[in-house]
Design a protein around this motif. Structure first.
Motif, PDB file in Angstrom:
ATOM      1  N   LEU A   1       0.830  -1.194   0.000  1.00  0.00           N
ATOM      2  CA  LEU A   1       0.000   0.000   0.000  1.00  0.00           C
ATOM      3  C   LEU A   1       0.869   1.251   0.000  1.00  0.00           C
ATOM      4  O   LEU A   1       1.796   1.372   0.790  1.00  0.00           O
ATOM      5  N   ALA A   2       0.567   2.187  -0.875  1.00  0.00           N
ATOM      6  CA  ALA A   2       1.328   3.428  -0.968  1.00  0.00           C
ATOM      7  C   ALA A   2       0.656   4.519  -0.146  1.00  0.00           C
ATOM      8  O   ALA A   2      -0.553   4.728  -0.244  1.00  0.00           O
ATOM      9  N   THR A   3       1.428   5.202   0.681  1.00  0.00           N
ATOM     10  CA  THR A   3       0.926   6.300   1.486  1.00  0.00           C
ATOM     11  C   THR A   3       2.053   7.291   1.729  1.00  0.00           C
ATOM     12  O   THR A   3       3.225   6.920   1.746  1.00  0.00           O
ATOM     13  N   ASP A   4       1.677   8.548   1.917  1.00  0.00           N
ATOM     14  CA  ASP A   4       2.666   9.589   2.187  1.00  0.00           C
ATOM     15  C   ASP A   4       2.832   9.832   3.684  1.00  0.00           C
ATOM     16  O   ASP A   4       3.781  10.489   4.105  1.00  0.00           O
ATOM     17  N   ARG A   5       1.917   9.338   4.482  1.00  0.00           N
ATOM     18  CA  ARG A   5       1.952   9.561   5.930  1.00  0.00           C
ATOM     19  C   ARG A   5       2.922   8.591   6.588  1.00  0.00           C
ATOM     20  O   ARG A   5       3.040   7.444   6.172  1.00  0.00           O
ATOM     21  N   THR A   6       3.591   9.034   7.627  1.00  0.00           N
ATOM     22  CA  THR A   6       4.503   8.173   8.393  1.00  0.00           C
ATOM     23  C   THR A   6       4.253   8.369   9.877  1.00  0.00           C
ATOM     24  O   THR A   6       3.701   9.390  10.301  1.00  0.00           O
ATOM     25  N   LYS A   7       4.646   7.378  10.650  1.00  0.00           N
ATOM     26  CA  LYS A   7       4.500   7.459  12.107  1.00  0.00           C
ATOM     27  C   LYS A   7       5.599   6.628  12.742  1.00  0.00           C
ATOM     28  O   LYS A   7       5.972   5.577  12.228  1.00  0.00           O
ATOM     29  N   GLU A   8       6.105   7.095  13.872  1.00  0.00           N
ATOM     30  CA  GLU A   8       7.137   6.349  14.585  1.00  0.00           C
ATOM     31  C   GLU A   8       6.474   5.283  15.443  1.00  0.00           C
ATOM     32  O   GLU A   8       5.538   5.557  16.198  1.00  0.00           O
ATOM     33  N   TRP A   9       6.931   4.057  15.322  1.00  0.00           N
ATOM     34  CA  TRP A   9       6.380   2.914  16.032  1.00  0.00           C
ATOM     35  C   TRP A   9       7.151   2.721  17.331  1.00  0.00           C
ATOM     36  O   TRP A   9       8.212   3.308  17.541  1.00  0.00           O
TER      37      TRP A   9
ATOM     38  N   PRO B   1       5.475   3.748   7.128  1.00  0.00           N
ATOM     39  CA  PRO B   1       4.299   4.346   6.479  1.00  0.00           C
ATOM     40  C   PRO B   1       3.061   4.064   7.338  1.00  0.00           C
ATOM     41  O   PRO B   1       2.956   2.999   7.955  1.00  0.00           O
ATOM     42  N   TYR B   2       2.129   5.004   7.377  1.00  0.00           N
ATOM     43  CA  TYR B   2       1.003   4.952   8.314  1.00  0.00           C
ATOM     44  C   TYR B   2      -0.316   5.036   7.559  1.00  0.00           C
ATOM     45  O   TYR B   2      -0.507   5.902   6.711  1.00  0.00           O
ATOM     46  N   VAL B   3      -1.244   4.116   7.872  1.00  0.00           N
ATOM     47  CA  VAL B   3      -2.565   4.083   7.245  1.00  0.00           C
ATOM     48  C   VAL B   3      -3.612   3.918   8.347  1.00  0.00           C
ATOM     49  O   VAL B   3      -3.449   3.082   9.245  1.00  0.00           O
ATOM     50  N   THR B   4      -4.696   4.700   8.285  1.00  0.00           N
ATOM     51  CA  THR B   4      -5.780   4.556   9.255  1.00  0.00           C
ATOM     52  C   THR B   4      -6.881   3.687   8.660  1.00  0.00           C
ATOM     53  O   THR B   4      -7.137   3.706   7.458  1.00  0.00           O
ATOM     54  N   LEU B   5      -7.537   2.935   9.535  1.00  0.00           N
ATOM     55  CA  LEU B   5      -8.637   2.051   9.151  1.00  0.00           C
ATOM     56  C   LEU B   5      -9.861   2.371   9.984  1.00  0.00           C
ATOM     57  O   LEU B   5      -9.752   2.733  11.155  1.00  0.00           O
ATOM     58  N   ASP B   6     -11.040   2.221   9.410  1.00  0.00           N
ATOM     59  CA  ASP B   6     -12.275   2.379  10.174  1.00  0.00           C
ATOM     60  C   ASP B   6     -12.616   1.094  10.911  1.00  0.00           C
ATOM     61  O   ASP B   6     -13.088   1.128  12.045  1.00  0.00           O
ATOM     62  N   VAL B   7     -12.407  -0.051  10.254  1.00  0.00           N
ATOM     63  CA  VAL B   7     -12.757  -1.345  10.834  1.00  0.00           C
ATOM     64  C   VAL B   7     -11.647  -2.340  10.506  1.00  0.00           C
ATOM     65  O   VAL B   7     -11.125  -2.353   9.400  1.00  0.00           O
ATOM     66  N   SER B   8     -11.298  -3.146  11.480  1.00  0.00           N
ATOM     67  CA  SER B   8     -10.346  -4.240  11.265  1.00  0.00           C
ATOM     68  C   SER B   8     -10.820  -5.434  12.088  1.00  0.00           C
ATOM     69  O   SER B   8     -11.886  -5.403  12.699  1.00  0.00           O
ATOM     70  N   SER B   9     -10.008  -6.465  12.142  1.00  0.00           N
ATOM     71  CA  SER B   9     -10.388  -7.638  12.925  1.00  0.00           C
ATOM     72  C   SER B   9     -10.452  -7.320  14.416  1.00  0.00           C
ATOM     73  O   SER B   9     -11.094  -8.039  15.180  1.00  0.00           O
ATOM     74  N   ALA B  10      -9.815  -6.247  14.847  1.00  0.00           N
ATOM     75  CA  ALA B  10      -9.847  -5.877  16.262  1.00  0.00           C
ATOM     76  C   ALA B  10     -11.154  -5.203  16.662  1.00  0.00           C
ATOM     77  O   ALA B  10     -11.503  -5.188  17.842  1.00  0.00           O
ATOM     78  N   SER B  11     -11.899  -4.671  15.687  1.00  0.00           N
ATOM     79  CA  SER B  11     -13.129  -3.962  16.039  1.00  0.00           C
ATOM     80  C   SER B  11     -14.373  -4.489  15.333  1.00  0.00           C
ATOM     81  O   SER B  11     -15.476  -4.102  15.680  1.00  0.00           O
ATOM     82  N   HIS B  12     -14.233  -5.360  14.356  1.00  0.00           N
ATOM     83  CA  HIS B  12     -15.395  -5.866  13.637  1.00  0.00           C
ATOM     84  C   HIS B  12     -16.178  -6.840  14.520  1.00  0.00           C
ATOM     85  O   HIS B  12     -15.594  -7.714  15.153  1.00  0.00           O
ATOM     86  N   PRO B  13     -17.505  -6.705  14.595  1.00  0.00           N
ATOM     87  CA  PRO B  13     -18.307  -7.561  15.479  1.00  0.00           C
ATOM     88  C   PRO B  13     -18.163  -9.048  15.207  1.00  0.00           C
ATOM     89  O   PRO B  13     -18.237  -9.849  16.131  1.00  0.00           O
ATOM     90  N   PHE B  14     -17.929  -9.447  13.983  1.00  0.00           N
ATOM     91  CA  PHE B  14     -17.789 -10.873  13.684  1.00  0.00           C
ATOM     92  C   PHE B  14     -16.561 -11.455  14.374  1.00  0.00           C
ATOM     93  O   PHE B  14     -16.600 -12.546  14.926  1.00  0.00           O
ATOM     94  N   TYR B  15     -15.461 -10.726  14.358  1.00  0.00           N
ATOM     95  CA  TYR B  15     -14.215 -11.230  14.936  1.00  0.00           C
ATOM     96  C   TYR B  15     -14.137 -11.036  16.442  1.00  0.00           C
ATOM     97  O   TYR B  15     -13.442 -11.762  17.136  1.00  0.00           O
ATOM     98  N   THR B  16     -14.843 -10.049  16.987  1.00  0.00           N
ATOM     99  CA  THR B  16     -14.793  -9.804  18.423  1.00  0.00           C
ATOM    100  C   THR B  16     -15.817 -10.637  19.174  1.00  0.00           C
ATOM    101  O   THR B  16     -15.778 -10.693  20.394  1.00  0.00           O
TER     102      THR B  16
END
Length: 89
Positions: A29-37, A44-59
């Motif tokens: 995935l290409a992105t211009d944003r970066t963040k220190e881990w 490179p840094y990408v934000t998500l609205d839903v992932s396996s950590a927050s999706h009701p099916f996986y939780t």
């Protein structure tokens, strides 16, 4: 293979905003944003609205729709049509 036609594969930091969880995963995935881990490296840094950590099916917090309620509601609405057909046979 032809050189320089494939996207760069690298570690990318994904941030699930719904659960405030971070994932460091290999991606193209290409992105211009970066963040220190937390390991001190910048990724490179990408934000998500839903992932396996927050999706009701996986939780395990998903709602179970009552199938019996749907069948009963269908029978109330359309049972008169099917009930007459069965009696005539």
């Amino acid at each position: 293979m032809r050189p320089h036609i494939h996207p760069e594969y690298r570690k990318v930091l994904f941030h699930d905003l719904a659960s405030n969880t971070y994932f460091l995963i290999g991606s193209t995935l290409a992105t211009d944003r970066t963040k220190e881990w937390e390991d001190g490296n910048t990724y490179p840094y990408v934000t998500l609205d839903v992932s396996s950590a927050s999706h009701p099916f996986y939780t395990g917090k998903q709602k179970q729709v009552g199938k019996e309620g749907q069948v009963a509601r269908f029978g109330q609405r359309f049972g008169q049509f099917f009930g007459k057909g069965k009696e005539q046979k």
